[in-house]
Design a protein around this motif. Structure first.
Motif, PDB file in Angstrom:
ATOM      1  N   SER A  28       0.890  -1.218   0.017  1.00 10.08           N
ATOM      2  CA  SER A  28      -0.004  -0.053  -0.027  1.00 10.08           C
ATOM      3  C   SER A  28       0.867   1.079  -0.037  1.00 10.08           C
ATOM      4  N   ILE A  29       0.613   2.293  -0.556  1.00  9.97           N
ATOM      5  CA  ILE A  29       1.212   3.552  -0.589  1.00  9.97           C
ATOM      6  C   ILE A  29       1.058   4.076   0.743  1.00  9.97           C
ATOM      7  N   THR A  30       2.306   4.820   1.219  1.00  8.10           N
ATOM      8  CA  THR A  30       2.278   5.452   2.574  1.00  8.10           C
ATOM      9  C   THR A  30       1.562   6.520   2.406  1.00  8.10           C
ATOM     10  N   HIS A  31       1.033   7.026   3.689  1.00  3.82           N
ATOM     11  CA  HIS A  31       0.625   8.216   3.828  1.00  3.82           C
ATOM     12  C   HIS A  31       1.311   9.495   3.376  1.00  3.82           C
ATOM     13  N   ARG A  32       2.387   9.385   3.752  1.00  8.73           N
ATOM     14  CA  ARG A  32       3.511  10.379   3.346  1.00  8.73           C
ATOM     15  C   ARG A  32       3.463  10.740   1.932  1.00  8.73           C
ATOM     16  N   TRP A  33       3.618   9.834   1.172  1.00  9.02           N
ATOM     17  CA  TRP A  33       3.597   9.844  -0.337  1.00  9.02           C
ATOM     18  C   TRP A  33       2.185  10.121  -0.818  1.00  9.02           C
ATOM     19  N   ARG A  34       1.169   9.718  -0.330  1.00  8.27           N
ATOM     20  CA  ARG A  34      -0.186  10.211  -0.639  1.00  8.27           C
ATOM     21  C   ARG A  34      -0.227  11.614  -0.421  1.00  8.27           C
ATOM     22  N   ASP A  35       0.107  12.168   0.759  1.00  5.60           N
ATOM     23  CA  ASP A  35      -0.245  13.604   1.063  1.00  5.60           C
ATOM     24  C   ASP A  35       0.827  14.349   0.311  1.00  5.60           C
ATOM     25  N   ILE A  36       1.804  13.799  -0.371  1.00  5.98           N
ATOM     26  CA  ILE A  36       2.743  14.857  -1.142  1.00  5.98           C
ATOM     27  C   ILE A  36       2.036  14.819  -2.568  1.00  5.98           C
ATOM     28  N   LEU A  37       1.563  13.605  -2.774  1.00  6.23           N
ATOM     29  CA  LEU A  37       0.810  13.770  -4.178  1.00  6.23           C
ATOM     30  C   LEU A  37      -0.422  14.834  -4.180  1.00  6.23           C
ATOM     31  N   LEU A  38      -1.204  14.780  -3.044  1.00  8.08           N
ATOM     32  CA  LEU A  38      -2.473  15.477  -3.036  1.00  8.08           C
ATOM     33  C   LEU A  38      -2.010  17.230  -2.942  1.00  8.08           C
ATOM     34  N   ALA A  39      -0.832  17.430  -2.187  1.00 10.15           N
ATOM     35  CA  ALA A  39      -0.374  18.725  -2.208  1.00 10.15           C
ATOM     36  C   ALA A  39       0.154  19.048  -3.403  1.00 10.15           C
ATOM     37  N   PHE A  40       0.715  18.308  -4.359  1.00 11.66           N
ATOM     38  CA  PHE A  40       1.387  18.694  -5.359  1.00 11.66           C
ATOM     39  C   PHE A  40       0.241  18.979  -6.588  1.00 11.66           C
TER      40      PHE A  40
END
Length: 243
Positions: A28-40
């Motif tokens: 599963s994708i980590t929350h850290r990378w999910r948050d980075i994608l959303l913010a970008f």
């Protein structure tokens, strides 16, 4: 006509392109990378709205038209969320989990793709060159991580990877219909163009502030998300300045 059709198809298919890696994903994708994608993607959409849609709307109308269109965009998204509420991610360090039914997730994501499609169609109705291409590109960039997350949602609902990929791709198809609708309305009724452009901007700003930014700040990754948001803005500014 061919421009708006091609642009809407490509921006919509970006959802499937983003979902493609899910077929190879083992964990599963980590929350850290999910948050980075959303913010970008939030930074990309913010710049497209503020430097693309709103200035273009002001070229066609005055502050009254822009204000009315922007407020209508916000109110429309607010009303739609009451009909089919947004599915928030459950914030946890261990991974992304969902308790809602898969069908509700699909309906919510599809619904939220409508204003994005309208943004593309209205932008192509503008007489200024490349405005439509710019917005279609911005929406496409936003759709790619969205498609990945939608497919991830579905896998967490015990849906197979192949089916999750197909469903995620299909959620973007509504943008093609919405894009053509926005294009025809504003093309044949000229006075609607500033309203349409600012409506699309309002809808995008609502999504950014109501959904993308809060969700990117829910798991202790505020710093990474902030930097990613600024990088998204700079990326789009460079793109606008170049093309």
């Amino acid at each position: 006509m061919s421009g708006v059709l091609l642009g809407s198809i490509l921006s919509a298919l970006a959802t499937g392109l983003g979902a493609l890696p899910i077929l190879l994903l083992q964990g599963s994708i980590t929350h850290r990378w999910r948050d980075i994608l959303l913010a970008f993607t939030a930074g990309i959409m913010m710049t497209a709205a503020m430097l693309g849609l709103i200035p273009e709307a002001l070229n066609y109308g005055g502050i009254i038209e822009v204000s009315v269109g922007l407020i209508l965009g916000v109110l429309t998204l607010t009303s739609l969320e009451k009909v089919i509420p947004h599915i928030d991610l459950e914030h946890s360090i261990s991974g992304i989990q969902f308790d809602e039914k898969a069908m509700l997730i699909i309906a919510a994501i599809t619904l939220h793709n409508i204003p994005e499609g309208l943004s593309v169609g209205v932008s192509y109705a503008s007489t200024v060159n490349d405005t439509g291409n710019l917005i279609a590109f911005a929406i496409g960039l936003q759709n790619a991580p969205e498609g990945f997350l939608v497919a991830l949602f579905l896998i967490n609902q015990n849906i197979g990877k192949g089916k999750a990929f197909l469903i995620a791709t299909a959620t973007g198809a509504v943008e093609i219909v919405a894009s053509l609708l926005g294009y025809y309305l504003t093309s044949f009724i000229d006075f609607l163009i500033p309203y349409g452009l600012s409506f699309a901007a309002g809808a995008m700003l609502f999504i950014i502030y109501k959904e993308l930014i809060p969700e990117s700040h829910g798991d202790g990754n505020e710093g990474n998300a902030t930097y990613s948001f600024i990088i998204g803005i700079l990326f789009m500014v460079i793109l606008i300045n170049s093309f």
